[in-house]
Write a protein that holds these residues in place. Structure first.
Motif, PDB file in Angstrom:
ATOM      1  N   GLY A  83       0.798  -1.214   0.000  1.00 60.77           N
ATOM      2  CA  GLY A  83       0.000   0.000   0.000  1.00 60.77           C
ATOM      3  C   GLY A  83       0.827   1.258   0.000  1.00 60.77           C
ATOM      4  N   ARG A  84       0.472   2.187  -0.908  1.00 57.25           N
ATOM      5  CA  ARG A  84       1.256   3.418  -1.042  1.00 57.25           C
ATOM      6  C   ARG A  84       0.362   4.655  -1.153  1.00 57.25           C
ATOM      7  NH1 ARG A  84       6.053   2.486  -5.277  1.00 57.25           N
ATOM      8  NH2 ARG A  84       7.224   3.728  -3.784  1.00 57.25           N
ATOM      9  N   GLU A  85      -0.856   4.575  -0.588  1.00 58.85           N
ATOM     10  CA  GLU A  85      -1.772   5.720  -0.680  1.00 58.85           C
ATOM     11  C   GLU A  85      -2.804   5.607   0.436  1.00 58.85           C
ATOM     12  OE1 GLU A  85      -4.309   7.756  -4.296  1.00 58.85           O
ATOM     13  OE2 GLU A  85      -4.475   5.586  -4.077  1.00 58.85           O
ATOM     14  N   TYR A 108      -1.218  10.846   2.023  1.00 58.08           N
ATOM     15  CA  TYR A 108       0.110  10.663   1.453  1.00 58.08           C
ATOM     16  C   TYR A 108       0.036   9.688   0.302  1.00 58.08           C
ATOM     17  CZ  TYR A 108       1.737   5.903   2.572  1.00 58.08           C
ATOM     18  OH  TYR A 108       1.942   4.547   2.585  1.00 58.08           O
ATOM     19  N   ALA A 109       1.058   9.735  -0.554  1.00 58.16           N
ATOM     20  CA  ALA A 109       1.172   8.809  -1.671  1.00 58.16           C
ATOM     21  C   ALA A 109       2.646   8.519  -1.905  1.00 58.16           C
ATOM     22  CB  ALA A 109       0.550   9.400  -2.933  1.00 58.16           C
ATOM     23  N   GLY A 110       2.980   7.242  -2.030  1.00 61.14           N
ATOM     24  CA  GLY A 110       4.363   6.882  -2.329  1.00 61.14           C
ATOM     25  C   GLY A 110       5.027   6.123  -1.202  1.00 61.14           C
ATOM     26  N   VAL A 142      -7.657   9.650  -4.601  1.00 65.87           N
ATOM     27  CA  VAL A 142      -7.250  10.527  -5.703  1.00 65.87           C
ATOM     28  C   VAL A 142      -5.816  11.031  -5.613  1.00 65.87           C
ATOM     29  CG1 VAL A 142      -7.899  12.799  -4.742  1.00 65.87           C
ATOM     30  CG2 VAL A 142      -8.146  12.363  -7.193  1.00 65.87           C
ATOM     31  N   ILE A 143      -5.181  11.003  -4.444  1.00 68.43           N
ATOM     32  CA  ILE A 143      -3.895  11.687  -4.348  1.00 68.43           C
ATOM     33  C   ILE A 143      -2.821  11.021  -5.207  1.00 68.43           C
ATOM     34  CG2 ILE A 143      -3.339  10.509  -2.158  1.00 68.43           C
ATOM     35  CD1 ILE A 143      -1.689  13.059  -1.458  1.00 68.43           C
ATOM     36  N   LEU A 144      -2.696   9.702  -5.173  1.00 63.49           N
ATOM     37  CA  LEU A 144      -1.683   9.043  -5.993  1.00 63.49           C
ATOM     38  C   LEU A 144      -2.046   9.090  -7.469  1.00 63.49           C
ATOM     39  CD1 LEU A 144       0.919   7.433  -6.254  1.00 63.49           C
ATOM     40  CD2 LEU A 144      -0.379   5.352  -5.796  1.00 63.49           C
ATOM     41  N   LYS A 145      -3.271   8.723  -7.781  1.00 61.79           N
ATOM     42  CA  LYS A 145      -3.701   8.715  -9.185  1.00 61.79           C
ATOM     43  C   LYS A 145      -3.741  10.136  -9.742  1.00 61.79           C
ATOM     44  CE  LYS A 145      -6.618   4.714  -8.134  1.00 61.79           C
ATOM     45  NZ  LYS A 145      -6.314   4.748  -6.677  1.00 61.79           N
ATOM     46  N   GLY A 146      -4.211  11.073  -8.937  1.00 63.44           N
ATOM     47  CA  GLY A 146      -4.295  12.461  -9.397  1.00 63.44           C
ATOM     48  C   GLY A 146      -2.935  13.071  -9.655  1.00 63.44           C
ATOM     49  N   MET A 147      -1.979  12.826  -8.758  1.00 61.09           N
ATOM     50  CA  MET A 147      -0.636  13.360  -8.984  1.00 61.09           C
ATOM     51  C   MET A 147       0.034  12.668 -10.166  1.00 61.09           C
ATOM     52  SD  MET A 147       1.039  14.399  -5.300  1.00 61.09           S
ATOM     53  CE  MET A 147       1.314  12.714  -4.762  1.00 61.09           C
ATOM     54  N   THR A 148      -0.314  11.405 -10.402  1.00 59.90           N
ATOM     55  CA  THR A 148       0.191  10.707 -11.589  1.00 59.90           C
ATOM     56  C   THR A 148      -0.315  11.395 -12.848  1.00 59.90           C
ATOM     57  OG1 THR A 148       0.320   8.592 -10.428  1.00 59.90           O
ATOM     58  CG2 THR A 148       0.208   8.516 -12.838  1.00 59.90           C
ATOM     59  N   VAL A 149      -1.599  11.735 -12.866  1.00 62.50           N
ATOM     60  CA  VAL A 149      -2.175  12.423 -14.024  1.00 62.50           C
ATOM     61  C   VAL A 149      -1.565  13.814 -14.175  1.00 62.50           C
ATOM     62  CG1 VAL A 149      -4.300  13.358 -15.011  1.00 62.50           C
ATOM     63  CG2 VAL A 149      -4.302  11.083 -13.961  1.00 62.50           C
ATOM     64  N   HIS A 150      -1.358  14.504 -13.071  1.00 59.89           N
ATOM     65  CA  HIS A 150      -0.700  15.816 -13.117  1.00 59.89           C
ATOM     66  C   HIS A 150       0.654  15.699 -13.801  1.00 59.89           C
ATOM     67  CE1 HIS A 150       2.002  18.927 -11.371  1.00 59.89           C
ATOM     68  NE2 HIS A 150       0.961  19.711 -11.510  1.00 59.89           N
ATOM     69  N   MET A 151       1.417  14.689 -13.429  1.00 60.15           N
ATOM     70  CA  MET A 151       2.714  14.452 -14.054  1.00 60.15           C
ATOM     71  C   MET A 151       2.564  14.203 -15.559  1.00 60.15           C
ATOM     72  SD  MET A 151       5.161  11.125 -13.412  1.00 60.15           S
ATOM     73  CE  MET A 151       3.877  10.026 -14.072  1.00 60.15           C
ATOM     74  N   PHE A 263       9.266  10.115 -28.725  1.00 58.15           N
ATOM     75  CA  PHE A 263       9.938   9.813 -27.475  1.00 58.15           C
ATOM     76  C   PHE A 263       9.014   8.972 -26.614  1.00 58.15           C
ATOM     77  CE2 PHE A 263       7.774  13.725 -26.106  1.00 58.15           C
ATOM     78  CZ  PHE A 263       7.351  13.401 -24.833  1.00 58.15           C
ATOM     79  N   LEU A 264       9.629   8.056 -25.861  1.00 58.49           N
ATOM     80  CA  LEU A 264       8.909   7.117 -25.013  1.00 58.49           C
ATOM     81  C   LEU A 264       9.445   7.253 -23.605  1.00 58.49           C
ATOM     82  CD1 LEU A 264       7.103   4.523 -24.610  1.00 58.49           C
ATOM     83  CD2 LEU A 264       9.149   3.199 -25.178  1.00 58.49           C
ATOM     84  N   THR A 265       8.548   7.347 -22.622  1.00 61.96           N
ATOM     85  CA  THR A 265       9.002   7.437 -21.245  1.00 61.96           C
ATOM     86  C   THR A 265       8.190   6.498 -20.373  1.00 61.96           C
ATOM     87  OG1 THR A 265       9.346   8.890 -19.339  1.00 61.96           O
ATOM     88  CG2 THR A 265       7.470   9.401 -20.749  1.00 61.96           C
ATOM     89  N   ARG A 266       8.881   5.864 -19.467  1.00 62.07           N
ATOM     90  CA  ARG A 266       8.225   5.093 -18.394  1.00 62.07           C
ATOM     91  C   ARG A 266       8.423   5.905 -17.129  1.00 62.07           C
ATOM     92  NH1 ARG A 266       5.814   3.367 -14.752  1.00 62.07           N
ATOM     93  NH2 ARG A 266       5.443   1.189 -14.169  1.00 62.07           N
ATOM     94  N   ALA A 267       7.557   6.891 -16.971  1.00 61.77           N
ATOM     95  CA  ALA A 267       7.751   7.888 -15.921  1.00 61.77           C
ATOM     96  C   ALA A 267       7.428   7.325 -14.543  1.00 61.77           C
ATOM     97  CB  ALA A 267       6.878   9.099 -16.207  1.00 61.77           C
ATOM     98  N   SER A 268       8.138   7.803 -13.541  1.00 67.32           N
ATOM     99  CA  SER A 268       7.852   7.475 -12.149  1.00 67.32           C
ATOM    100  C   SER A 268       7.415   8.752 -11.432  1.00 67.32           C
ATOM    101  CB  SER A 268       9.092   6.902 -11.465  1.00 67.32           C
ATOM    102  OG  SER A 268       8.874   6.779 -10.069  1.00 67.32           O
ATOM    103  N   LEU A 269       6.227   8.725 -10.865  1.00 69.26           N
ATOM    104  CA  LEU A 269       5.696   9.901 -10.182  1.00 69.26           C
ATOM    105  C   LEU A 269       6.669  10.444  -9.157  1.00 69.26           C
ATOM    106  CD1 LEU A 269       3.493  11.881  -9.189  1.00 69.26           C
ATOM    107  CD2 LEU A 269       2.592  10.002  -7.783  1.00 69.26           C
ATOM    108  N   PHE A 270       7.344   9.552  -8.437  1.00 67.49           N
ATOM    109  CA  PHE A 270       8.125   9.987  -7.290  1.00 67.49           C
ATOM    110  C   PHE A 270       9.403  10.710  -7.693  1.00 67.49           C
ATOM    111  CE2 PHE A 270       5.769   6.058  -6.216  1.00 67.49           C
ATOM    112  CZ  PHE A 270       4.696   6.729  -5.626  1.00 67.49           C
ATOM    113  N   SER A 271       9.755  10.635  -8.971  1.00 66.25           N
ATOM    114  CA  SER A 271      10.846  11.466  -9.477  1.00 66.25           C
ATOM    115  C   SER A 271      10.373  12.904  -9.679  1.00 66.25           C
ATOM    116  CB  SER A 271      11.365  10.917 -10.810  1.00 66.25           C
ATOM    117  OG  SER A 271      11.913   9.627 -10.646  1.00 66.25           O
ATOM    118  N   TYR A 272       9.062  13.070  -9.825  1.00 66.92           N
ATOM    119  CA  TYR A 272       8.487  14.391 -10.066  1.00 66.92           C
ATOM    120  C   TYR A 272       7.961  15.043  -8.783  1.00 66.92           C
ATOM    121  CZ  TYR A 272       8.690  13.488 -15.096  1.00 66.92           C
ATOM    122  OH  TYR A 272       9.127  13.235 -16.382  1.00 66.92           O
ATOM    123  N   THR A 273       7.938  14.284  -7.682  1.00 65.43           N
ATOM    124  CA  THR A 273       7.506  14.839  -6.389  1.00 65.43           C
ATOM    125  C   THR A 273       8.591  14.601  -5.341  1.00 65.43           C
ATOM    126  OG1 THR A 273       6.326  12.768  -5.905  1.00 65.43           O
ATOM    127  CG2 THR A 273       5.046  14.578  -6.872  1.00 65.43           C
TER     128      THR A 273
END
Length: 334
Positions: A83-85, A108-110, A142-151, A263-273
């Motif tokens: 669990g991360r959210e 919290y998320a992450g 919404v916090i984890l999924k929402g911040m993922t969408v923000h990214m 360009f292709l990215t496998r983005a990680s949310l936690f690199s952006y937060t």
């Protein structure tokens, strides 16, 4: 003599370590299917410096939890609590900590992993305040999924008016929010779904075109919809079947991207937060969009925390849509 005995007893009591509190949590002792998720008694201590203890009101379920349960992603310890959210109420504050108090509602998320629990210890810098207008269940969903969408729409690729975007799994937890946010930014949204029920939801969430991928080839349909121009960006959480929920994609040679300068990215949310400011900015924009109605959070499924194995089974079987939340058994309501 009697007063001396009393004083000695008080001194012993004061110097003895506080007994750990027992709570219920989900533990994974071996990797595997949903059946490895065990409902157990665990100990929780007091928060240390820089930490808080939170009594969870709601816990977000995400596909990343399945990856850790299976061992696709490696947990740092074994056994572990997934669990991360989550969102809940602060019940204790570590020594010397300012800016947080008992009774605060936070989310919290992450990291750290471990939200599948009635209570957990968290670093204070990793939590954000939940606005009074927001139900903790909504915040947890919404916090984890929402911040993922923000990214995805604000950082990885900045969606602007006139863009055409393709969203795979458009009715999923991230997909639902992604369609809404991209639509609000002025993009034309194309979504893929598996059922008529999910197609209806995707339409409500801002998809201008919905493709039933089990009945028609999405590549052909996208070319028809865009008159052969294609799309500006593709958001894919399905993975192997389309190009992560269906499995890890096969390796892709970099030279395959050169023909159209992709360009292709496998983005990680936690690199952006990674910093406190980045976390507050992302979470703040998510909560603001929920409050203003730009984002409608679909909490289509609730499970008691003790029944998380069923929730995992349903998620993997693609029986869910929107957000799935786990509610600690003591506060669960049908």
């Amino acid at each position: 003599m009697r007063s001396t005995i009393k004083a000695t007893a008080r001194a012993i009591s004061a110097s003895a370590p506080e007994a750990a509190t027992m709570i219920k949590a989900i533990r994974v002792h071996e990797l595997g299917g949903p059946e490895v998720l065990k409902w157990e008694d665990v100990e929780i201590g007091e928060p240390k410096e820089g930490e808080i203890r939170v009594k969870n009101k709601a816990i977000g379920l995400n596909f990343v939890d399945v990856y850790f349960r299976k061992g696709v992603y490696k947990a740092s310890t074994m056994p572990f609590t997934p669990g991360r959210e989550a969102a809940g109420v602060v019940t204790a504050v570590g020594p010397g900590l300012t800016g947080r108090k008992v009774g605060d509602v936070v989310a919290y998320a992450g990291n750290p992993m471990g939200s599948y629990a009635e209570e957990q210890i968290l670093p204070a810098e990793k939590v954000v305040t939940v606005p009074p207008s927001l139900d903790p269940i909504v915040a947890a969903s919404v916090i984890l999924k929402g911040m993922t969408v923000h990214m995805l729409v604000r950082q990885c690729f900045k969606v602007e008016p006139g863009h055409t975007v393709l969203v795979h799994a458009a009715a999923g937890g991230v997909g639902s929010l992604l369609c809404q946010w991209a639509n609000a930014l002025g993009a034309t949204v194309i979504g893929t779904v598996s059922t008529t029920e999910k197609a209806a939801q995707a339409k409500e969430d801002g998809c201008h075109h919905v493709i039933m991928y089990k009945e028609e080839d999405f590549v052909t349909r996208v070319n028809e919809i865009t008159s052969g121009k294609g799309v500006d960006v593709v958001y894919d959480s399905v993975g192997k079947d389309t190009f992560q929920s269906s499995g890890m994609p096969d390796p892709l040679p970099m030279t395959e991207l050169a023909a159209k300068s992709l360009f292709l990215t496998r983005a990680s949310l936690f690199s952006y937060t990674a910093t406190r400011d980045e976390l507050l900015q992302a979470a703040g924009e998510v909560f603001s969009n929920v409050a203003s109605g730009i984002l409608r959070v679909r909490i289509n499924h609730k499970y008691p925390l003790s029944q998380v194995a069923q929730a995992h089974e349903d998620l993997e079987g693609r029986k869910t849509s929107g957000s799935v939340v786990l509610i600690p058994d003591g506060v669960f309501e049908q």
